[in-house]
Design an enzyme around this catalytic site. Structure first.
Site, short mmCIF file in Angstrom:
data_model
loop_
_atom_site.label_atom_id
_atom_site.label_comp_id
_atom_site.label_asym_id
_atom_site.label_seq_id
_atom_site.Cartn_x
_atom_site.Cartn_y
_atom_site.Cartn_z
N CYS A 81 0.74 -1.24 -0.23
CA CYS A 81 0.10 -0.06 0.09
C CYS A 81 0.98 1.23 -0.18
CB CYS A 81 -0.88 -0.08 0.83
SG CYS A 81 -2.37 0.89 0.78
N HIS B 112 -3.54 -5.50 2.45
CA HIS B 112 -3.36 -5.81 3.96
C HIS B 112 -4.11 -7.21 4.33
CE1 HIS B 112 -1.92 -1.57 4.41
NE2 HIS B 112 -3.01 -1.28 3.57
N1 GLN Z 1 -2.06 7.06 2.11
C1 GLN Z 1 -2.42 5.97 1.02
C2 GLN Z 1 -3.68 6.04 0.51
O1 GLN Z 1 -4.57 6.17 1.08
C3 GLN Z 1 -1.73 4.46 1.44
C4 GLN Z 1 -2.81 4.07 2.40
C5 GLN Z 1 -2.56 2.76 2.98
O2 GLN Z 1 -1.25 2.42 3.16
N2 GLN Z 1 -3.41 1.78 3.53
O3 GLN Z 1 -3.73 5.68 -0.73
#
Ligand code: GLN
Length: 241
Positions: free
Chosen positions: A92, A191
């Site tokens: 992510c 995740h």
């Molecule tokens: N900040 C990034 C987004 O919202 C990554 C989010 C995350 O790592 N879950 O796209």
């Protein structure tokens, strides 16, 4: 001895991403493969030549901003290690940082490492939910499962995706692709954490890490009843209706 590095564990550790490191290490230990982990935070030194498996988790936009400058300083040594076979899992926010940039919803451009040919733009809707991806691991086609929650939409250039989206959004909710693959770098929006649920993916990362140490071997099979159930329950729920 396999050496794992968890980069920015205090900033990039959304939704239990640390579980990826735990799963990687535990599956090594169950096979009597010696393994140790170093945690490296902003400003702390690390020699990537000395590392076999690097893990970068997800983080909010705020947290990405806090580590971006530090990560960019490490660009040359990281790129060199990747070219020499360093195994990386980036999830992510960590995934987004491997690319050219991340353009936030407010219009701020957070620069990325530019090691992978991809960029990310925040959309006006968060992409949230369970994901099932079909992925090729060596000669086998496997399903991997996870959970996504991102506003960033990633578009990959001349790169292989990690796999094809069977359920969920993946990279951007438009092109049916999830994640990215470059050399031994595996990037994903999933995740969960990802590795505890997806043992085949964990094992290929272990195998590649051993190869980086010059050890070519088939891994001892493990009893994966619960891991396999974690995948098949989700596949039954989202695909076979
Ligand atoms: N900040 C990034 C987004 O919202 C990554 C989010 C995350 O790592 N879950 O796209």
């Amino acid at each position: 001895m396999l050496k794992v590095c968890h980069l920015y564990p205090d900033l990039l550790n959304l939704y239990g991403d640390r579980g990826n490191v735990i799963a990687f290490m535990q599956r090594c230990r169950w096979r009597n493969i010696p393994v140790e982990c170093v945690e490296v935070n902003v400003g702390e030194p690390v020699d990537f030549n000395d590392i076999d498996f690097l893990f970068l988790g997800g983080g909010s936009d705020r947290e990405q901003n806090l580590m971006a400058a530090d990560l960019l300083e490490r660009k040359n040594s990281l790129k060199e290690a990747i070219d020499q076979g360093l195994v990386v899992l980036a999830i992510c926010g960590g995934y987004q940082m491997m690319g050219q940039y991340y353009l936030t919803f407010e219009g701020q451009k957070i620069p990325g490492l530019g090691i992978l040919d991809l960029y990310t733009k925040a959309g006006d809707e968060r992409l949230i939910g369970n994901v099932i991806v079909e992925m090729k691991i060596e000669t086998e086609t496997v399903k991997i499962v996870g959970f996504e929650n991102h506003s960033g939409q990633t578009f990959i250039g001349n790169l292989d995706p990690l796999g094809k989206v069977l359920a969920g959004y993946g990279n951007n909710g438009q092109d049916g692709l999830e994640g990215a693959r470059y050399k031994n770098v595996f990037c994903s929006y999933l995740h969960g954490p990802l590795l505890p649920k997806n043992s085949k993916l964990t094992d290929i990362l272990i195998k590649l890490s051993l190869e980086r140490r010059g050890i070519k071997q088939e891994l001892l099979p493990l009893e994966d009843y619960f891991e396999d159930q974690a995948v098949s329950v989700m596949v039954d729920r989202y695909i076979k209706k």
